[in-house]
Design an enzyme around this catalytic site. Structure first.
Site, mmCIF file in Angstrom:
data_model
loop_
_atom_site.group_PDB
_atom_site.id
_atom_site.type_symbol
_atom_site.label_atom_id
_atom_site.label_comp_id
_atom_site.label_asym_id
_atom_site.label_seq_id
_atom_site.Cartn_x
_atom_site.Cartn_y
_atom_site.Cartn_z
ATOM 1 N N GLU A 40 28.661 -94.160 -103.266
ATOM 2 C CA GLU A 40 27.738 -94.892 -102.392
ATOM 3 C C GLU A 40 26.287 -94.720 -102.851
ATOM 4 O O GLU A 40 25.498 -95.662 -102.802
ATOM 5 C CB GLU A 40 27.890 -94.427 -100.933
ATOM 6 N N TYR A 123 23.669 -95.894 -93.225
ATOM 7 C CA TYR A 123 24.667 -96.649 -93.991
ATOM 8 C C TYR A 123 25.599 -95.706 -94.755
ATOM 9 O O TYR A 123 26.826 -95.804 -94.664
ATOM 10 C CB TYR A 123 23.971 -97.626 -94.975
ATOM 11 N N ASP A 141 24.888 -102.931 -94.764
ATOM 12 C CA ASP A 141 24.008 -102.942 -95.945
ATOM 13 C C ASP A 141 23.654 -104.405 -96.233
ATOM 14 O O ASP A 141 23.986 -105.292 -95.430
ATOM 15 C CB ASP A 141 24.692 -102.257 -97.142
#
Ligand code: SF4
Length: 375
Positions: A40, A123, A141
């Protein structure tokens, strides 16, 4: 937006599509929160195809939180080198050190502990918790926001704070409760593949029948363009010293305090990494650079340097359009300054330096051998 039976059908179709057509990505083969976290962070500013080799190399060297926490920062940055936005790598390592110090190296399972890690926001935390632990947290996102804006024909600047909060509420409402990890990835996958910024492929989309943007014929124009910050042109001059052994001088990373005090962007543009002596140019570039070097190396007042312009490097960082003018300065001995490194010029590209520094090194190597101009 969708409710009741429509919502149930939408969820079923999207999940079925994801399970059938998802791309085979290395971080989708694991539930290890460390690996998901790493993916991520890498994907925040980097395309999937570009991130994969970095992800694999990084994990080979740092297979777990402990190995990352105890590594020299130089090595972490070297493995990140080329991905840009190096604060991500620094924060990743700081967070790993925090996990070792406060959680005995086990990835924390309480949301507030994960949100307290450097570089982890809502997020990233939602992505890790839903994918690794099956927690019911919806991600939002840029990709997901675009899908939601099109599904609901939402106009305006999505990043405007109130609108973003509304989008988060919508994402929370749509979240499929039994498989939140797959659901989040399905929404992101839809945004990254079919519902791309340009030319969405609505005919293949599992959500087409529910998409207001498509029905109104405005899907491609959503989300509406944000007001762009005006581009700032920055011209820099960099001194690439080279001694008779082919070694050059790299200054240590600028300190945070220098960054705050600097109006000339240099610390930001060298990504707070080792760099050639560099100055923002206002007048004649070679003269500005020489004056800067004389201030930096006070013992050099009487010395004549032979400086050769080594082409021109163009680079862009967020809103800044940079022109960097590297100057090759051949010397018998490299000037000395606390914390600076002397390294072979030919090796600079393989060190943890910014892309700007790498480009300057390449230009100087190409220029080596041209006739020097006396100053
Ligand atoms: S129908 Fe088209 S615009 Fe709507 S979500 Fe699907 S791909 Fe995106």
């Amino acid at each position: 937006m969708l409710k009741g039976r429509e919502l149930a059908i939408f969820r079923k179709q999207l999940l079925r599509w994801f399970r059938q057509f998802q791309r085979d990505l290395p971080w989708r083969r694991t539930k290890d929160p460390y690996r998901i976290w790493l993916s991520e962070i890498m994907l925040q500013q980097t395309r999937v195809a570009a991130a994969i080799p970095y992800y694999e190399r990084f994990l080979q060297r740092f297979p777990d939180v402990h190995s990352l926490a105890s590594a020299p920062q130089e090595e972490v940055l070297r493995l990140w080198s080329g991905l840009g936005y190096y604060s991500r790598a620094r924060n990743l390592q700081k967070a790993a050190q925090q996990i070792v110090a406060k959680h005995s190296g086990e990835f924390p399972t309480r949301l507030e502990d994960v949100l307290a890690l450097p570089g982890v926001g809502d997020y990233t935390a939602a992505a890790i918790f839903s994918i690794a632990f099956g927690e019911k947290l919806a991600v939002l996102d840029g990709n997901v926001a675009r899908v939601l804006a099109r599904l609901g024909a939402i106009r305006g600047d999505l990043r405007e704070s109130r609108r973003w909060q509304e989008l988060q509420k919508t994402a929370d409402r749509l979240l499929e409760q039994k498989s939140p990890g797959d659901w989040n990835q399905a929404m992101m996958e839809l945004g990254a593949t079919l519902c791309a910024p340009k030319s969405p492929r609505c005919v293949l989309c599992p959500a087409a029948q529910f998409c207001e943007g498509r029905k109104l014929g405005i899907a491609e124009s959503l989300p509406e363009k944000r007001k762009k910050r005006a581009t700032v042109e920055v011209t820099l001059a960099a001194a690439v010293f080279a001694d008779k052994n082919g070694h050059t001088l790299l200054l240590p990373p600028p300190k945070n305090t220098e960054e705050k005090a600097s109006a000339n962007h240099v610390p930001t543009l060298v990504s707070r990494m080792s760099h050639f002596p560099t100055v923002a140019v206002e007048g004649e570039p070679a003269e500005d650079l020489i004056a800067f070097l004389r201030r930096m190396f006070p013992g050099s007042q009487g010395r004549k340097w032979q400086i050769v312009r080594a082409g021109k490097v163009r680079h862009a960082v967020t809103y800044r359009a940079i022109t960097l003018l590297p100057f090759l300065i051949e010397v018998r001995e490299l000037p000395r300054i606390a914390g600076a490194k002397q390294v072979p010029l030919g090796d600079v590209s393989s060190l943890p330096v910014s892309n700007l520094t790498r480009k300057a090194a390449r230009a100087a190597l190409e220029a080596q051998g041209s006739a020097p101009a006396k100053r």
